[in-house]
Design an enzyme around this catalytic site. Structure first.
Site, PDB file in Angstrom:
ATOM      1  CB  CYS A 101      -4.500   3.481  -1.692  1.00  0.00           C
ATOM      2  SG  CYS A 101      -4.152   1.576  -1.771  1.00  0.00           S
ATOM      3  CB  CYS A 103      -0.114  -0.651  -1.362  1.00  0.00           C
ATOM      4  SG  CYS A 103      -1.662  -1.011  -1.530  1.00  0.00           S
TER       5      CYS A 103
END
Lengths: 193, 93, 107
Positions: A101, A103
């Site tokens: 994703c 992070c």
């Protein structure tokens, strides 16, 4: 049509009004949260790096417990994921990616930059990182090991880059001014400028 | 049981994605690969359950180091690749 | 090889089809929509109405051709809406009504 495919600006307006009508949040809370989030910036992480370059005890703390080191610089960390710090040395250069994703150590670097969230960055960092660094014109010294850290779970990672040559005798403020966002993710390397 | 730094491990070759809705934090490219425990990072509720608001057991999270050159054929991979992996994805190598 | 594994579409590490894509290293400022969605996500987390993993799961459920076309915060907005509906924070009928009242206000 699937209601989730409604244009997102219309969804935002509707969701905001429903959450407010049901007492879950207020527009004041949203404005306050935006103001706090806008306060996070790479300048926070740069202050930590500059202090680590000038204070060996602080550097030891930063490498042991990044969260405590951030708090020691009055950066709010409560309720946020733990911060880990990766030290660059003559032998090793670190590069951070989140392939799943995006992070990102937001508490110390602010909003993740556009490139960090892109498919190209996420895909290439683990497979062709030296080619990826070329996008920034970054070339690692021959023989330096390249270590890629895929930030997949509960930690957030920042890089402690090496202090550049030509900065002897500089104050922490002068040092902080040369540390950029990309230096703390590993796509660039700080220079004395 | 806590895994000590230096322990050789293998990431399970499992594809929950084929069994139905899921949320997995173990990247596909390390599944089935061998690596080395670098350190125990802490213990966290299992995100695979948190994602569905189910009761989430606490799991140990490790930094696991891989030598990824053989993962991709053309050999431009990093010298070392370090990934956060939960204990239930690891087995003895 | 790795490309033949049954990965999920968001699981992008090393995926061949992106390997020749250039990286846009220019700064992109967030707009008001982006910042508000980001703030609402944080508030929903703080109020225990939606965890980060619930948010990610619903992003991962977006069909791939839409996932690759939508902006970062458009995906967040869709996931927030999906979660609020599935968790019963509000119903689809209430959402349709709120959307319809926007149309009414614009007439």
């Amino acid at each position: 049509m699937n209601i989730l495919e409604t244009p997102s600006d219309r969804l935002l307006e509707a969701v905001r009004s429903l959450l407010a009508a049901k007492g879950h949040l207020t527009t004041d809370e949203i404005a306050e949260r935006i103001r706090i989030t806008d306060g996070g910036s790479p300048a926070q992480g740069a202050r930590m790096v500059a202090r680590a370059w000038t204070d060996p005890d602080y550097k030891a703390l930063m490498l042991r417990d990044g969260t405590m080191a951030a708090e020691a610089m009055a950066i709010p960390m409560r309720g946020l994921p733990p911060l880990g710090v990766l030290e660059d040395t003559e032998a090793v250069h670190n590069l951070v990616v989140c392939t799943l994703c995006s992070c990102y150590p937001r508490a110390v670097l602010g909003y993740p930059p556009f490139w960090f969230k892109s498919a190209a960055y996420r895909a290439r960092a683990v497979r062709d990182p030296r080619g990826l660094l070329g996008e920034w014109g970054t070339v690692l010294p021959v023989g330096q090991k390249l270590r890629v850290v895929d930030s997949t779970a509960d930690y957030r990672w920042m890089v402690l880059p090496r202090r550049p040559a030509g900065t002897e005798g500089w104050s922490a403020e002068q040092l902080a001014a040369i540390v950029r966002e990309g230096d703390m993710i590993g796509v660039t390397i700080p220079t004395a400028g | 049981m806590m895994l000590a730094p230096g322990t050789r491990v293998r990431v399970k070759l499992d594809w929950p994605e084929l069994r139905g809705p899921c949320h997995i934090r173990t990247p596909h490219y390390v599944r089935g690969e061998e690596g080395t425990i670098e350190r125990h990072l802490g213990d966290f509720p299992n995100p695979e359950d948190l994602a569905f608001a189910r009761p989430a057991p606490i799991r140990a999270l490790y930094h696991v180091r891989f030598a990824p050159k053989p993962f991709w054929p053309e050999g431009a991979a990093p010298d070392e690749l370090v990934v956060e992996i939960f204990e239930h994805w690891l087995e003895a190598a | 090889m790795k490309d033949e594994l049954p990965r999920a579409m968001h699981d992008m590490g090393g995926v061949s089809k992106f390997m020749c894509d250039p990286v846009d290293t220019e700064p992109h400022a967030l707009n008001d929509f982006d910042k508000e969605v980001d703030a609402i996500r944080q508030l929903l987390g703080m109020k225990k109405l939606m965890s980060v993993d619930e948010m990610r799961r619903a992003i991962e459920a977006i069909p791939e051709e839409q996932y690759l076309r939508m902006s970062y915060y458009q995906k967040w907005m869709r996931s927030i809406t999906d979660n609020m509906l599935s968790k019963g924070i509000f119903t689809e009928a209430e959402l349709r009504e709120a959307l319809a009242s926007q149309d009414g206000a614009k007439l």
